[in-house]
Design a protein around this motif. Structure first.
Motif, PDB file in Angstrom:
ATOM      1  N   HIS A 245       4.866  -7.155   0.445  1.00  0.00           N
ATOM      2  CA  HIS A 245       3.656  -6.345   0.148  1.00  0.00           C
ATOM      3  C   HIS A 245       3.236  -5.942  -0.949  1.00  0.00           C
ATOM      4  CE1 HIS A 245       6.011  -3.043   0.858  1.00  0.00           C
ATOM      5  NE2 HIS A 245       4.999  -2.147   0.343  1.00  0.00           N
ATOM      6  N   ASP A 247       1.343  -2.324  -2.293  1.00  0.00           N
ATOM      7  CA  ASP A 247       0.765  -1.353  -1.887  1.00  0.00           C
ATOM      8  C   ASP A 247      -0.789  -1.326  -2.028  1.00  0.00           C
ATOM      9  OD1 ASP A 247       3.481   0.964  -2.907  1.00  0.00           O
ATOM     10  OD2 ASP A 247       3.225  -0.415  -0.997  1.00  0.00           O
ATOM     11  N   HIS A 301       6.703  -6.087  -3.415  1.00  0.00           N
ATOM     12  CA  HIS A 301       8.066  -5.621  -3.011  1.00  0.00           C
ATOM     13  C   HIS A 301       8.245  -5.573  -1.805  1.00  0.00           C
ATOM     14  CE1 HIS A 301       5.041  -2.361  -3.135  1.00  0.00           C
ATOM     15  NE2 HIS A 301       5.821  -1.600  -2.361  1.00  0.00           N
ATOM     16  N   PHE A 317       1.943   7.927  -1.993  1.00  0.00           N
ATOM     17  CA  PHE A 317       0.959   6.899  -2.191  1.00  0.00           C
ATOM     18  C   PHE A 317      -0.364   7.779  -2.606  1.00  0.00           C
ATOM     19  CE2 PHE A 317       3.249   3.620  -0.339  1.00  0.00           C
ATOM     20  CZ  PHE A 317       4.047   3.876   0.763  1.00  0.00           C
TER      21      PHE A 317
HETATM   22 FE   LIG Z   1       5.383  -0.512  -0.920  1.00  0.00          FE
END
Ligand SMILES: [Fe+2]
Ligand SMILES: C=C1C[C@]23C[C@H]1CC[C@H]2[C@]1(C)CCC[C@@](C)(C(=O)O)[C@H]1[C@@H]3C(=O)O
Ligand SMILES: O=C(O)CCC(=O)C(=O)O
Length: 378
Positions: A245, A247, A301, A317
């Motif tokens: 994926h 982020d 990643h 995040f």
């Molecule tokens: Fe991630």
């Protein structure tokens, strides 16, 4: 194309974020460990499982001089950050100024949480459509390609060290005996906010943008903190701790323990990232890729699991204020021939990933083509 949200869920291209076709599995490792075969829900396709042993060791950027205000060191660090972000949106930072005892405490308290009885963790389970709370393999969201992990996610509001949202989250979710845990994560998130705002300056400098532009954009944001707990797995080659994926968020600051398992897709292959206790892993997300008008890459990643030991990671995040419009700085747009992405808000992209789409390598494109047309910005 004026899609209703229910149409969205019928789109064959979309991987609905909620596809519960049969009864919900409970991720209870004490039971799963005794099962002879891997439950089919945890099986991942072969193409997601192939890998290499070719570690990605660079770039590791020393922030000491930059953080002290040394001009030459700042230029050098910005140059290294820019080169890494053009290539694969990934780098590591050392001498970052984050207290090593605080990092250790954050890992210790992660164990307090995940060593709780399953019933107590399930009491704090993520509500449908919310990104916050406890999740066991996301088994309440998905019924295939389940990740071999437990997670705990909570919100952190920037710019107010007296904000009690984090400590209150822990005492209300796990009881007053977790007040210390909440205070540790409050302090940890404050340190992550400080480090991420500093890194945003390097990103601005490397893009030739006014140095404080991105820092100002995120100063009033609310970020997401996630504790990842990956139990040992008898057949690690059949499943993934976290699937491939990008982020959808802006910038991720990740501290991994010494077990190893994080991999970045670079130079057309999966590259293991050797853990460094003194380093934070930094990767760009979809939202920052849009803020750079596509100049910098959102990092693809994944995370592997292993037979022998638990693996733990702390992921911060960075997110802007929910309703702020994500748009590159004007002088970057003026220098580029065209806008690569339309305006959107983080609130809408987050809603897309929590209610309609399981974040993967194509989240932002799917969001722009299928979800954004259903939204109106004034
Ligand atoms: Fe991630
Ligand atoms: C906004 C977010 C959604 C996820 C957590 C944050 C940033 C990373 C996303 C995620 C980890 C990407 C892989 C799939 C996912 C479902 C997961 O494995 O946890 C994603 C997170 C989520 O939707 O909970
Ligand atoms: O645990 C890791 O190393 C990566 C986790 C991750 O990518 C995520 O939670 O978004």
């Amino acid at each position: 194309m004026d899609l209703s949200v229910s149409d969205l869920l019928l789109c064959p291209q979309l991987n609905p974020a909620n596809d519960l076709k049969n009864e919900i599995l409970v991720f209870d490792i004490s039971i799963l460990h005794k099962q002879a075969n891997m439950p089919t829900q945890f099986l991942w396709p072969h193409q997601d499982l192939v890998g290499s042993q070719d570690e990605l060791r660079e770039p590791v950027i020393n922030l000491e001089g930059f953080l002290k205000g040394d001009k030459e060191a700042t230029v050098a660090a910005a140059h290294l950050v820019g080169a890494a972000c053009i290539n694969h949106g990934f780098f590591q930072v050392i001498k970052h100024g984050v207290d090593v005892d605080l990092i250790r405490a954050a890992h210790e308290h992660l164990d307090f949480i995940f060593n709780l009885p399953l019933a107590k963790k399930l009491d704090a389970r993520r509500e449908p459509g919310s990104v916050y709370g406890y999740s066991g393999a996301h088994a309440h969201r998905f019924s295939s390609k389940l990740p071999w992990k437990e997670t705990l996610s909570f919100v952190y509001n920037h710019g107010n060290s007296h904000d009690l949202a984090v400590p209150n989250y822990f005492t209300s979710s796990f009881g007053k005996e977790f007040q210390e845990t909440g205070l540790v994560y409050q302090k940890y998130c404050e340190a992550m906010e400080k480090l991420s705002l500093a890194i945003l300056e390097l990103l601005a400098i490397s893009l030739g943008v006014e140095r404080s532009h991105y820092r100002k954009f995120f100063e009033d944001g609310s970020s997401l903190m996630r504790c990842n707990f990956y139990p040992p797995c008898k057949e690690p080659g059949l499943t993934l701790g976290t699937g491939p994926h990008c982020d959808p968020t802006s910038l991720t600051i990740l501290h991994q323990d010494q077990v190893g398992g994080l991999e970045v897709f670079a130079n057309n292959q999966w590259r293991p990232i050797r853990p460094r206790p003194d380093a934070f892993v930094i990767n760009l997300g979809d939202t920052f890729m849009a803020l750079s008008n596509g100049r910098y890459k959102s990092c693809l990643h994944r995370a592997l699991v292993n037979k022998e030991s638990v693996r733990r990671s702390l992921a911060f995040f960075l997110c802007p204020k929910q309703d702020k419009v994500v748009r590159p700085p004007q002088d970057l747009i003026d220098r580029e021939e065209q806008r690569k992405y339309p305006d959107f808000t983080w609130s809408d992209l987050q809603e897309f990933t929590q209610k309609h789409y399981r974040a993967d390598v194509a989240t932002l494109q799917s969001f722009i083509h299928y979800f954004l047309p259903t939204k109106r910005y004034n």
